[in-house]
Design an enzyme around this catalytic site. Structure first.
Site, mmCIF file in Angstrom:
data_model
loop_
_atom_site.group_PDB
_atom_site.id
_atom_site.type_symbol
_atom_site.label_atom_id
_atom_site.label_comp_id
_atom_site.label_asym_id
_atom_site.label_seq_id
_atom_site.Cartn_x
_atom_site.Cartn_y
_atom_site.Cartn_z
ATOM 1 N N ASP A 182 20.769 -9.667 73.562
ATOM 2 C CA ASP A 182 19.978 -8.527 74.038
ATOM 3 C C ASP A 182 18.527 -8.577 73.534
ATOM 4 O O ASP A 182 17.979 -7.553 73.095
ATOM 5 C CB ASP A 182 20.635 -7.188 73.683
ATOM 6 C CG ASP A 182 21.867 -6.897 74.541
ATOM 7 O OD1 ASP A 182 22.160 -7.698 75.450
ATOM 8 O OD2 ASP A 182 22.527 -5.867 74.310
ATOM 9 N N HIS A 230 23.073 -7.300 77.978
ATOM 10 C CA HIS A 230 21.911 -6.856 78.743
ATOM 11 C C HIS A 230 21.123 -8.007 79.349
ATOM 12 O O HIS A 230 20.381 -7.800 80.294
ATOM 13 C CB HIS A 230 20.976 -6.017 77.853
ATOM 14 C CG HIS A 230 21.425 -4.606 77.689
ATOM 15 N ND1 HIS A 230 20.938 -3.571 78.451
ATOM 16 C CD2 HIS A 230 22.339 -4.059 76.862
ATOM 17 C CE1 HIS A 230 21.517 -2.448 78.097
ATOM 18 N NE2 HIS A 230 22.377 -2.712 77.130
HETATM 19 MN MN MN Z 1 24.441 -5.387 73.677
#
Ligand code: MN
Length: 364
Positions: A51, A108
């Site tokens: 992320d 993400h």
């Molecule tokens: Mn995450």
């Protein structure tokens, strides 16, 4: 004595709220602060546990800003395969003052689409990062370590980019994922980005999480855990799983919760032939987060008659937390206040939002 010093950070969420005027730059400012640490702390290498970006479909703004920061702070390095010899790293540097950055993807910023491409592939091609833990298939996967060497110390870094917890548990249960045994490693560490078991009723997790018991026993010296945003300053000794975990937590909050309101840290791991230790470092750029729940009745008992209820609520929090109008928007806190009402009471949420407009960095 040889030392390998590794800066560990995760969940930088570059691009989070990037369109907002006040906190649009927050994720980049925190990341910039973190990448300033290597020059002060004699860091050999940076590990990012997923992320890095907030959106898989990363905006050009976020990629451009990220590359700009890395260009200045960590520089680029020639392509290297499965081993990084820190004694010869100078010969690989394309820029002055380069610190190698090794990374996995999170939930993400995973690779996606038919070609399984993500923004991390771009950064790798540009020479800013070494991208690990991306696999096309998990059927019969043998994970080889990435070797980091300096003097007489050798570390094997095993990496697994984010995968749905249930799916990952399934692959482990079916023995489809294994870790390669390699001779001559002083330490074996694992980088993952998953939900961590944090207790639950009758030992049953409240939400999906990676089943740590799937890992081979006594194989890893340390698991570096990304995805969980709470920032820890010490190793967790998970006795039931026979493993040490380090969870640095996110570098910015992406939700308004008590768990995210704590101070944010990154960590420096120092490895010698004899062992390793952790030094937490506070992230310089961070906003204060105020989270509170009150009964309107309780605070209104002190209110003078002639003042409006919305205004009174604002004044109450302004004096309680010493809030003030800021000339520097970076100093504005994040505020989340829950006010419980009686049936007879009424509040206008828009009016209230307006009251806090100049005191808070967040809009809602
Ligand atoms: Mn995450």
């Amino acid at each position: 004595m040889t030392q390998i010093r590794i800066l560990v950070t995760t969940d930088n969420h570059l691009g989070f709220k990037e369109k907002e005027v006040i906190r649009g730059e927050d994720s980049f400012k925190a990341f910039e602060d973190i990448l300033d640490i290597p020059s002060r702390e004699d860091v050999d290498l940076i590990l990012i546990l997923g992320d890095l970006f907030h959106e898989a479909n990363t905006s050009l703004n976020a990629i451009d800003k990220c590359m700009g920061i890395m260009q200045q702070k960590t520089g680029r390095i020639q392509h290297y395969e499965n081993e990084l010899d820190l004694d010869t790293v100078d010969s690989l540097k394309l820029d002055f003052n380069t610190v190698p950055v090794v990374i996995i993807h999170g939930n993400h910023d995973p690779p996606f689409g038919p070609t399984k491409t993500g923004s991390l592939d771009l950064l790798e091609k540009a020479g800013y990062i070494k991208y690990l833990g991306k696999f096309i298939s998990y059927e019969n996967l043998l994970i080889e370590p990435f070797i980091i060497k300096k003097g007489k110390v050798t570390i094997g870094v095993y990496s697994l980019g984010h995968l749905k917890d249930t799916l990952l548990n399934y692959y482990f249960r079916e023995n489809k994922i294994r870790f390669a045994e390699v001779e001559g490693l002083d330490f074996k560490i694992l980088m993952i980005h998953q939900n961590r078991f944090k207790g639950g009723k009758h030992g049953c997790p409240a939400k999906n999480c990676f089943d740590l018991s799937a890992l081979p026993r006594k194989f890893f010296d340390l698991v570096l855990w990304g995805h969980e945003h709470q920032s820890f300053r010490e190793f967790m000794d998970l006795k039931e799983f026979d493993v040490h975990v380090y969870q640095p937590g996110s570098s910015i909050p992406t939700s308004m919760s008590k768990m995210e309101a704590d101070e944010k840290h990154v960590g420096i791991l120092t490895f010698t032939k004899a062992g390793f230790n952790l030094k937490p470092i506070r992230v310089n750029f961070q906003r204060k987060m105020i989270i509170e729940e009150v009964l309107l009745k309780d605070i209104m008992s002190k209110a003078p008659r002639q003042i409006g209820v919305h205004q009174f609520i604002r004044n109450y929090f302004v004096s309680k937390y010493g809030l003030s109008l800021q000339t520097n928007p970076d100093k504005l806190p994040l505020i989340r206040v829950k006010i419980y009402l009686d049936e007879s009471e009424n509040l206008n949420p828009y009016e209230l939002e307006l009251m806090f407009k100049d005191y808070a960095a967040n809009k809602q």
